[in-house]
Design a protein around this motif. Structure first.
Motif, PDB file in Angstrom:
ATOM      1  N   MET A   1     -65.455  21.230  65.394  1.00 26.36           N
ATOM      2  CA  MET A   1     -65.043  21.020  64.019  1.00 26.36           C
ATOM      3  C   MET A   1     -66.152  20.317  63.253  1.00 26.36           C
ATOM      4  O   MET A   1     -66.857  19.491  63.810  1.00 26.36           O
ATOM      5  CB  MET A   1     -63.776  20.159  63.983  1.00 26.36           C
ATOM      6  N   ASN A   2     -66.239  20.635  61.988  1.00 22.25           N
ATOM      7  CA  ASN A   2     -67.236  19.961  61.163  1.00 22.25           C
ATOM      8  C   ASN A   2     -66.573  18.871  60.316  1.00 22.25           C
ATOM      9  O   ASN A   2     -65.352  18.701  60.349  1.00 22.25           O
ATOM     10  CB  ASN A   2     -68.005  20.964  60.296  1.00 22.25           C
ATOM     11  N   LYS A   3     -67.384  18.172  59.571  1.00 26.49           N
ATOM     12  CA  LYS A   3     -66.901  17.040  58.777  1.00 26.49           C
ATOM     13  C   LYS A   3     -65.793  17.466  57.814  1.00 26.49           C
ATOM     14  O   LYS A   3     -64.785  16.767  57.673  1.00 26.49           O
ATOM     15  CB  LYS A   3     -68.094  16.443  58.020  1.00 26.49           C
ATOM     16  N   GLN A   4     -65.953  18.598  57.180  1.00 26.67           N
ATOM     17  CA  GLN A   4     -64.957  19.067  56.213  1.00 26.67           C
ATOM     18  C   GLN A   4     -63.621  19.378  56.890  1.00 26.67           C
ATOM     19  O   GLN A   4     -62.572  19.141  56.314  1.00 26.67           O
ATOM     20  CB  GLN A   4     -65.486  20.305  55.465  1.00 26.67           C
ATOM     21  N   ASP A   5     -63.647  19.864  58.121  1.00 25.94           N
ATOM     22  CA  ASP A   5     -62.414  20.126  58.870  1.00 25.94           C
ATOM     23  C   ASP A   5     -61.635  18.828  59.102  1.00 25.94           C
ATOM     24  O   ASP A   5     -60.416  18.799  58.970  1.00 25.94           O
ATOM     25  CB  ASP A   5     -62.714  20.790  60.217  1.00 25.94           C
ATOM     26  N   TYR A   6     -62.344  17.775  59.450  1.00 19.72           N
ATOM     27  CA  TYR A   6     -61.688  16.482  59.655  1.00 19.72           C
ATOM     28  C   TYR A   6     -61.086  15.957  58.357  1.00 19.72           C
ATOM     29  O   TYR A   6     -59.970  15.436  58.335  1.00 19.72           O
ATOM     30  CB  TYR A   6     -62.668  15.456  60.235  1.00 19.72           C
ATOM     31  N   ILE A   7     -61.808  16.116  57.272  1.00 20.98           N
ATOM     32  CA  ILE A   7     -61.304  15.673  55.970  1.00 20.98           C
ATOM     33  C   ILE A   7     -60.063  16.477  55.587  1.00 20.98           C
ATOM     34  O   ILE A   7     -59.082  15.918  55.088  1.00 20.98           O
ATOM     35  CB  ILE A   7     -62.413  15.782  54.899  1.00 20.98           C
ATOM     36  N   ASN A   8     -60.084  17.779  55.850  1.00 20.04           N
ATOM     37  CA  ASN A   8     -58.912  18.615  55.563  1.00 20.04           C
ATOM     38  C   ASN A   8     -57.695  18.159  56.363  1.00 20.04           C
ATOM     39  O   ASN A   8     -56.579  18.111  55.833  1.00 20.04           O
ATOM     40  CB  ASN A   8     -59.205  20.086  55.855  1.00 20.04           C
ATOM     41  N   LEU A   9     -57.895  17.815  57.629  1.00 24.37           N
ATOM     42  CA  LEU A   9     -56.788  17.316  58.450  1.00 24.37           C
ATOM     43  C   LEU A   9     -56.237  16.006  57.897  1.00 24.37           C
ATOM     44  O   LEU A   9     -55.011  15.817  57.816  1.00 24.37           O
ATOM     45  CB  LEU A   9     -57.248  17.096  59.892  1.00 24.37           C
ATOM     46  N   LEU A  10     -57.125  15.107  57.527  1.00 26.56           N
ATOM     47  CA  LEU A  10     -56.688  13.844  56.951  1.00 26.56           C
ATOM     48  C   LEU A  10     -55.929  14.072  55.649  1.00 26.56           C
ATOM     49  O   LEU A  10     -54.900  13.437  55.401  1.00 26.56           O
ATOM     50  CB  LEU A  10     -57.888  12.920  56.704  1.00 26.56           C
ATOM     51  N   PHE A  11     -56.422  14.985  54.828  1.00 26.11           N
ATOM     52  CA  PHE A  11     -55.763  15.280  53.559  1.00 26.11           C
ATOM     53  C   PHE A  11     -54.349  15.807  53.794  1.00 26.11           C
ATOM     54  O   PHE A  11     -53.408  15.403  53.122  1.00 26.11           O
ATOM     55  CB  PHE A  11     -56.585  16.285  52.744  1.00 26.11           C
ATOM     56  N   GLU A  12     -54.213  16.687  54.771  1.00 28.52           N
ATOM     57  CA  GLU A  12     -52.901  17.219  55.127  1.00 28.52           C
ATOM     58  C   GLU A  12     -51.937  16.101  55.524  1.00 28.52           C
ATOM     59  O   GLU A  12     -50.781  16.081  55.111  1.00 28.52           O
ATOM     60  CB  GLU A  12     -53.043  18.185  56.306  1.00 28.52           C
ATOM     61  N   LYS A  13     -52.419  15.183  56.338  1.00 25.76           N
ATOM     62  CA  LYS A  13     -51.564  14.110  56.858  1.00 25.76           C
ATOM     63  C   LYS A  13     -51.216  13.066  55.813  1.00 25.76           C
ATOM     64  O   LYS A  13     -50.155  12.459  55.884  1.00 25.76           O
ATOM     65  CB  LYS A  13     -52.240  13.420  58.046  1.00 25.76           C
TER      66      LYS A  13
ATOM     67  N   ALA B   1     -64.887   8.835  64.115  1.00 27.93           N
ATOM     68  CA  ALA B   1     -64.660   8.459  62.715  1.00 27.93           C
ATOM     69  C   ALA B   1     -63.294   8.950  62.257  1.00 27.93           C
ATOM     70  O   ALA B   1     -62.548   8.217  61.613  1.00 27.93           O
ATOM     71  CB  ALA B   1     -65.767   9.033  61.830  1.00 27.93           C
ATOM     72  N   PHE B   2     -62.952  10.183  62.603  1.00 29.68           N
ATOM     73  CA  PHE B   2     -61.649  10.742  62.242  1.00 29.68           C
ATOM     74  C   PHE B   2     -60.525   9.890  62.824  1.00 29.68           C
ATOM     75  O   PHE B   2     -59.598   9.491  62.117  1.00 29.68           O
ATOM     76  CB  PHE B   2     -61.531  12.190  62.737  1.00 29.68           C
ATOM     77  N   GLY B   3     -60.603   9.599  64.103  1.00 31.46           N
ATOM     78  CA  GLY B   3     -59.552   8.835  64.765  1.00 31.46           C
ATOM     79  C   GLY B   3     -59.406   7.436  64.203  1.00 31.46           C
ATOM     80  O   GLY B   3     -58.287   6.965  63.951  1.00 31.46           O
ATOM     81  N   ASN B   4     -60.522   6.772  63.974  1.00 31.95           N
ATOM     82  CA  ASN B   4     -60.477   5.413  63.433  1.00 31.95           C
ATOM     83  C   ASN B   4     -59.974   5.383  61.990  1.00 31.95           C
ATOM     84  O   ASN B   4     -59.185   4.525  61.620  1.00 31.95           O
ATOM     85  CB  ASN B   4     -61.847   4.741  63.530  1.00 31.95           C
ATOM     86  N   LEU B   5     -60.421   6.334  61.179  1.00 35.18           N
ATOM     87  CA  LEU B   5     -59.960   6.378  59.797  1.00 35.18           C
ATOM     88  C   LEU B   5     -58.475   6.706  59.738  1.00 35.18           C
ATOM     89  O   LEU B   5     -57.726   6.097  58.971  1.00 35.18           O
ATOM     90  CB  LEU B   5     -60.769   7.387  58.977  1.00 35.18           C
ATOM     91  N   GLN B   6     -58.047   7.634  60.562  1.00 27.51           N
ATOM     92  CA  GLN B   6     -56.632   7.980  60.591  1.00 27.51           C
ATOM     93  C   GLN B   6     -55.791   6.751  60.966  1.00 27.51           C
ATOM     94  O   GLN B   6     -54.795   6.448  60.310  1.00 27.51           O
ATOM     95  CB  GLN B   6     -56.383   9.105  61.591  1.00 27.51           C
ATOM     96  N   ALA B   7     -56.212   6.025  61.980  1.00 30.87           N
ATOM     97  CA  ALA B   7     -55.488   4.815  62.396  1.00 30.87           C
ATOM     98  C   ALA B   7     -55.488   3.771  61.282  1.00 30.87           C
ATOM     99  O   ALA B   7     -54.464   3.138  61.014  1.00 30.87           O
ATOM    100  CB  ALA B   7     -56.119   4.242  63.664  1.00 30.87           C
TER     101      ALA B   7
ATOM    102  N   ASP C   1     -56.426  11.435  46.999  1.00 29.25           N
ATOM    103  CA  ASP C   1     -57.057  12.721  46.705  1.00 29.25           C
ATOM    104  C   ASP C   1     -58.194  12.995  47.694  1.00 29.25           C
ATOM    105  O   ASP C   1     -58.638  12.118  48.411  1.00 29.25           O
ATOM    106  CB  ASP C   1     -57.508  12.830  45.243  1.00 29.25           C
ATOM    107  N   ARG C   2     -58.604  14.217  47.713  1.00 33.95           N
ATOM    108  CA  ARG C   2     -59.612  14.671  48.687  1.00 33.95           C
ATOM    109  C   ARG C   2     -60.933  13.914  48.524  1.00 33.95           C
ATOM    110  O   ARG C   2     -61.579  13.563  49.505  1.00 33.95           O
ATOM    111  CB  ARG C   2     -59.827  16.174  48.543  1.00 33.95           C
ATOM    112  N   LYS C   3     -61.322  13.628  47.288  1.00 33.77           N
ATOM    113  CA  LYS C   3     -62.584  12.921  47.049  1.00 33.77           C
ATOM    114  C   LYS C   3     -62.531  11.515  47.656  1.00 33.77           C
ATOM    115  O   LYS C   3     -63.504  11.059  48.262  1.00 33.77           O
ATOM    116  CB  LYS C   3     -62.880  12.851  45.553  1.00 33.77           C
ATOM    117  N   GLN C   4     -61.405  10.832  47.524  1.00 35.00           N
ATOM    118  CA  GLN C   4     -61.257   9.515  48.130  1.00 35.00           C
ATOM    119  C   GLN C   4     -61.376   9.608  49.648  1.00 35.00           C
ATOM    120  O   GLN C   4     -62.034   8.780  50.275  1.00 35.00           O
ATOM    121  CB  GLN C   4     -59.909   8.890  47.770  1.00 35.00           C
ATOM    122  N   LEU C   5     -60.733  10.612  50.239  1.00 32.89           N
ATOM    123  CA  LEU C   5     -60.815  10.786  51.691  1.00 32.89           C
ATOM    124  C   LEU C   5     -62.241  11.071  52.139  1.00 32.89           C
ATOM    125  O   LEU C   5     -62.682  10.555  53.159  1.00 32.89           O
ATOM    126  CB  LEU C   5     -59.880  11.899  52.157  1.00 32.89           C
TER     127      LEU C   5
END
Length: 76
Positions: free
Chosen positions: A1-13, A41-47, A20-24
């Protein structure tokens, strides 16, 4: 997965939290800069986001990174 994929997952959640997406993207960049690995980074930001929106203190990132993210999200 690339950086944008992780951001998309976070946005979904977290879109129900009115982020908004820009903030994420900005938050992800802060965490990625501190940690250096997109998966971690994804896991820590999500937590951190779960803890922020539950009103708990977050300890998974440095105080500086947490402060930057709270500023981006306009949360005190």
């Amino acid at each position: 997965m690339n950086k944008q994929d992780y951001i998309n997952l976070l946005f979904e959640k977290f879109q129900s939290c009115q982020i908004d997406r820009k903030q994420l993207e900005q938050c992800f960049e802060v965490v990625l800069k501190e940690i250096g690995d997109p998966v971690l980074a994804f896991g820590n930001l999500q937590a951190l986001l779960w803890k922020i929106f539950r009103g708990e203190s977050a300890t998974c990132l440095s105080d500086a990174a947490q402060k930057q993210i709270r500023t981006i999200l306009d949360i005190k």
